[in-house]
Design a protein around this motif. Structure first.
Motif, mmCIF file in Angstrom:
data_model
loop_
_atom_site.group_PDB
_atom_site.id
_atom_site.type_symbol
_atom_site.label_atom_id
_atom_site.label_comp_id
_atom_site.label_asym_id
_atom_site.label_seq_id
_atom_site.Cartn_x
_atom_site.Cartn_y
_atom_site.Cartn_z
ATOM 1 N N LEU A 705 37.443 11.662 4.855
ATOM 2 C CA LEU A 705 37.521 11.829 6.169
ATOM 3 C C LEU A 705 36.209 12.564 6.577
ATOM 4 N N VAL A 706 35.823 11.919 8.210
ATOM 5 C CA VAL A 706 35.306 12.419 8.965
ATOM 6 C C VAL A 706 35.973 12.943 10.641
ATOM 7 N N VAL A 707 36.848 14.453 10.635
ATOM 8 C CA VAL A 707 38.306 13.508 12.491
ATOM 9 C C VAL A 707 36.835 14.738 13.134
ATOM 10 N N PRO A 708 37.481 14.387 14.163
ATOM 11 C CA PRO A 708 36.714 14.591 15.545
ATOM 12 C C PRO A 708 36.814 16.289 15.339
ATOM 13 N N GLU A 709 36.710 16.743 15.817
ATOM 14 C CA GLU A 709 36.806 18.367 15.815
ATOM 15 C C GLU A 709 38.472 18.708 16.853
ATOM 16 N N ALA A 710 38.591 18.183 17.742
ATOM 17 C CA ALA A 710 39.544 18.553 18.664
ATOM 18 C C ALA A 710 41.053 17.735 17.865
ATOM 19 N N GLU A 711 40.521 17.208 16.741
ATOM 20 C CA GLU A 711 41.635 16.386 16.372
ATOM 21 C C GLU A 711 42.198 16.790 15.062
ATOM 22 N N ALA A 712 41.001 17.567 14.048
ATOM 23 C CA ALA A 712 40.885 18.165 12.766
ATOM 24 C C ALA A 712 42.070 18.736 11.971
ATOM 25 N N GLU A 713 41.957 20.024 12.943
ATOM 26 C CA GLU A 713 43.528 20.804 12.435
ATOM 27 C C GLU A 713 44.770 19.712 12.380
ATOM 28 N N SER A 714 45.058 19.132 14.016
ATOM 29 C CA SER A 714 46.823 18.431 13.488
ATOM 30 C C SER A 714 46.573 17.539 12.217
ATOM 31 N N PHE A 715 45.654 16.941 11.952
ATOM 32 C CA PHE A 715 44.965 15.867 11.052
ATOM 33 C C PHE A 715 45.452 16.337 9.349
ATOM 34 N N LYS A 716 44.964 17.395 9.299
ATOM 35 C CA LYS A 716 44.934 18.596 8.333
ATOM 36 C C LYS A 716 46.349 18.719 7.743
ATOM 37 N N LYS A 717 46.783 19.287 9.438
ATOM 38 C CA LYS A 717 48.216 19.460 8.966
ATOM 39 C C LYS A 717 48.487 18.198 8.097
ATOM 40 N N ARG A 718 48.837 17.417 8.723
ATOM 41 C CA ARG A 718 49.461 15.782 7.793
ATOM 42 C C ARG A 718 49.322 15.494 6.604
ATOM 43 N N LEU A 719 48.267 16.111 6.424
ATOM 44 C CA LEU A 719 47.937 15.476 4.733
ATOM 45 C C LEU A 719 48.295 16.168 4.446
ATOM 46 N N ALA A 720 48.262 17.604 4.475
ATOM 47 C CA ALA A 720 48.696 18.557 3.671
ATOM 48 C C ALA A 720 50.209 18.789 4.077
ATOM 49 N N GLU A 721 50.928 17.750 5.105
ATOM 50 C CA GLU A 721 52.966 17.868 5.178
ATOM 51 C C GLU A 721 53.005 16.636 4.433
ATOM 52 N N ALA A 722 51.816 16.181 3.876
ATOM 53 C CA ALA A 722 52.747 14.686 2.516
ATOM 54 C C ALA A 722 51.999 14.908 1.422
ATOM 55 N N GLY A 723 51.623 16.248 1.312
ATOM 56 C CA GLY A 723 51.587 16.098 -0.317
ATOM 57 C C GLY A 723 50.070 16.160 -0.434
#
Length: 743
Positions: A705-723
């Motif tokens: 994925l390429v996630v905009p800087e403003a959304e990067a941290e929150s989406f990375k957290k969602r990925l980690a929470e999903a395993g």
């Protein structure tokens, strides 16, 4: 030492070694002859290996169109090395190569469908072939032409000569029949198993081992037409291949290898274990009907329709004189009987054998669009049901096949817009121009096409050959039954390599000796190490040819990727009303009731108001990926991996990213411990993650994925929470991106 070779649905060949006194094994479309192993597949290539020298000999290109469904070596009597190799083609042709230098000698044409199986007579001068056209043909290998053909009542899936050459067997469904090659060509024996027979093996003319769909192995006595032993549950699933490793006494092997769809290869030392036989009730026939042994007074024959091959020649006579002069392919042994030459007489009524097998009652006209001009046609869900479909010589048409298909062939079309639902096999488009193709398929092959736009889901690498100005984008449409049709065709949403183009077009500088575009010798492709007993690394299995980074495009201008925002629906515009309704899931309009004995004609739709693109019925099962387009979205790169069992969580996040245009690539592949360890080390994850990613029987999922800087941290957290395991390094992402398709 015994080398076993197994071909998988994922296009891999696995090599194993075992301690036994034999040196030969064979699996479907993967054959062994002396030191050689050859495999044929849907990539139009035959891969060759020398197991004595432990090296890859390279690849031979199929000179004809389509996949290579069957191969057969011929080894003359008294020699340990095969002299010739025969290969069947999906277009019905049969090719002959000389093994000494792998020179292509001959193309023999005659079948109207894909060749299912080949058998070479022990003399090396005659061969039999069976194909999808429900025909059996006899070939003179000295002169390289067909000497006799006849049509069977049902399509035969396999054909084989006995060890002596005095008989041959035909396999169709759950029935196997053995016919004599003597002057009368009578039916010697037949057996109907309770389930479909998938493979056979034998060490003599008297007994045959039969591998069944239910996982059992049966020992069939050809002399009495009865089952004399076997194993009820040799495997948990279908027995797909068998090979005799060591011959034993009393016509029974002492050691056997069996391969199954359950993913296992077993090497039982059978010895006296044949006593574990199925119930002896109705053993003369698995279902208690139709098993008959030939007698002198009344030999049965298969019911034939047709006669010679149309060239005005008489079929070979009972003595087999046709094709028995000395020449190439002869073993030096004078044959005593002709293979199949006695089968010219026709029975007026089928009485046994393969002739009375039922055939599906299908009308070929329901499975083709042919010679249409300026028309709109649609095949709704449920009308094809996995059958093959043909589109031929259509101009200025809108053609929609909204159902699961087996294989789709598109030839000689111009200015057409074509939609093809999930296809379990390949979609071939040839000699076509100015067309739009929207398709979900396992494989795509284009040949001699130009100015075409394609929106694809493709399980393997799309192939371009002798074509120009081919433009590709990702499939992004939907209809209510699409998910079910993809499941029926065994297509995963994570496997879409629409962007990973493979250009088969040869460069002039790479032509060999001006041999009309076909190689005289295999392309050199040595293994970097001796033949391994595990899955080869990607670097050792890449195909020969011209492969380019999609972000740079094809320097020869044969293909390119359409810019982001190019949707499948926009390529098909304007979509006619009837296909639009089918894609939107609307029921067909009821037929008008007749009045006064006359059928009312429906009022035509206004021609000036074409239908708008149908609204997607829920999210598309196909994930919209950016692929390798130049100028990817700006933002933070992320590579996330999910272990087996977490596909649902990975799919939810992949859909969320795709909706935002963040998803670059997806893949799903089974990893061994070594591959998982390399990925984990490069990504910087804990070493314990390698065990979870390579767990037996599971497949890992990767998302780039390429996630905009403003959304990067929150989406990375969602990925980690999903395993998910998340890395900012592109190295492991590139390594996993094409695993399972490149190697």
């Amino acid at each position: 030492m015994v080398f076993l070779f197994a071909g998988s649905y994922e296009r891999f060949i696995f090599g194993y070694s075992a301690n036994a006194d034999c040196s030969e094994s064979a699996v479907k479309c993967c054959v062994a002859g002396g030191p050689y192993v050859a495999s044929g597949g849907a990539d139009d290539l035959i891969h060759l290996y020398d197991m004595v020298a432990e090296r890859d000999l390279g690849s031979l290109m199929n000179p004809c169109d389509g996949a290579v469904p069957c191969l057969q070596f011929f080894t003359p009597e008294g020699r340990s090395t095969p002299s010739h190799m025969l290969g069947g083609s999906a277009d019905g042709a049969i090719n002959i190569w000389r093994c000494r230098d792998w020179e292509h000698l001959k193309v023999m044409r005659g079948h109207k469908g894909a060749v299912n199986a080949l058998a070479v007579h022990p003399s090396g001068k005659l061969a039999l072939s069976v194909a999808r056209d429900a025909a059996i043909r006899m070939w003179n290998l000295v002169k390289g032409r067909c000497t006799y053909t006849t049509r069977l009542e049902a399509e035969a899936e396999a054909v084989a000569f006995s060890h002596s050459g005095d008989a041959y067997s035909l396999l169709a469904g759950s029935r196997i029949s053995v016919f004599s090659t003597d002057g009368e060509g009578g039916l010697k024996a037949t057996y109907t198993a309770p389930r479909r027979i998938l493979c056979t093996a034998s060490q003599s003319d008297n007994l045959m081992l039969l591998g069944l769909e239910d996982g059992s192995v049966r020992v069939w006595d050809v002399r009495t037409s009865g089952v004399v032993g076997g194993w009820e549950r040799a495997h948990a699933s279908r027995v797909r291949g068998m090979a005799i490793l060591k011959e034993g006494a009393n016509d029974l092997p002492a050691s056997l290898a069996t391969a199954s769809s359950d993913g296992t290869i077993k090497l039982p030392r059978v010895g006296n274990s044949w006593a574990q036989s199925p119930s002896r009730k109705s053993q003369r026939n698995g279902d208690g009907d139709g098993a008959e042994a030939g007698t002198k007074k009344g030999k049965k024959r298969p019911a034939y329709r047709g006669g010679d091959d149309g060239d005005g020649e008489e079929p070979a006579g009972p003595s087999g004189r046709e094709g028995h002069s000395s020449g190439a392919g002869a073993s030096g042994k004078s044959p005593t009987k002709a293979a199949g030459g006695s089968t010219a007489a026709a029975a007026s009524k089928p009485t046994g054998g393969i002739a009375n097998l039922p055939r599906p009652k299908l009308d070929p006209k329901d499975f083709r669009f042919v010679e249409l001009k300026g028309e709109a046609k649609v095949k709704p869900p449920g009308s094809i049901n996995g059958q093959a479909f043909t589109i031929d010589n259509c101009h200025d048409c809108d053609l929609y096949v909204v159902d699961a298909c087996g294989q789709v062939t598109i030839d000689d079309c111009k200015n057409c817009r074509i939609f093809v639902g999930p296809t379990d096999g390949a979609v071939f488009i040839r000699n076509s121009s100015n067309c739009t193709l929207v398709a979900v398929c396992r494989q795509l092959r284009t040949r001699d096409c130009n100015n075409c736009r394609l929106a694809l889901y493709c399980r393997t690498r799309p192939i371009v050959e002798s074509s120009s100005n081919m433009q590709f984008t990702c499939f992004d449409m939907s209809y209510p039954q699409l998910a079910d049709h993809m499941k029926h065709s065994k297509l995963s949403a994570f496997h879409n390599f629409w962007w990973h183009i493979y250009d088969f077009t040869p460069k002039a500088s790479r032509m060999i000796d001006g041999f009309k575009g076909q190689p005289r010798h295999p392309f050199p492709q040595p293994f970097p190490q001796p033949f391994p007993t595990r899955l080869l690394p990607p670097s050792a299995t890449s195909l020969p040819g011209r492969v380019y980074d999609a972000s740079r495009g094809d320097p020869d201008g044969n293909w390119d990727l359409l810019p982001a925002g190019s949707t499948a629906a926009s390529l098909l515009q304007p979509i006619p009303q009837e296909p639009a309704d089918v894609l939107a899931g609307k029921p067909p309009a009821p037929a008008a009731a007749p009045e006064g004995g006359e059928q009312q004609q429906p009022e035509p739709a206004p021609a000036s108001e074409p239908a708008a693109a149908p609204a997607p019925s829920g999210p598309s099962p196909v994930l919209l990926t950016c692929g390798g387009r130049a100028g990817r979205p700006a933002g933070s790169y992320m590579f996330a991996m999910f272990e087996g069992g977490k596909q649902d969580a990975a799919m939810q996040l992949a859909r969320a990213a795709a909706e935002q245009g963040w998803l670059l690539h997806t893949n799903e592949a089974k990893l061994n411990g070594e591959a998982a360890g390399q990925l984990v080390a490069e990504a910087g994850w804990a070493k314990s993650a390698a065990k979870a990613l390579s767990a037996a029987g599971t497949a890992a999922v990767g998302l780039e994925l390429v996630v905009p800087e403003a959304e990067a941290e929150s989406f990375k957290k969602r990925l980690a929470e999903a395993g998910g395991l998340v890395s900012a390094s592109e190295g492991p992402g590139k390594a996993f991106r094409t695993m399972g398709v490149d190697g």
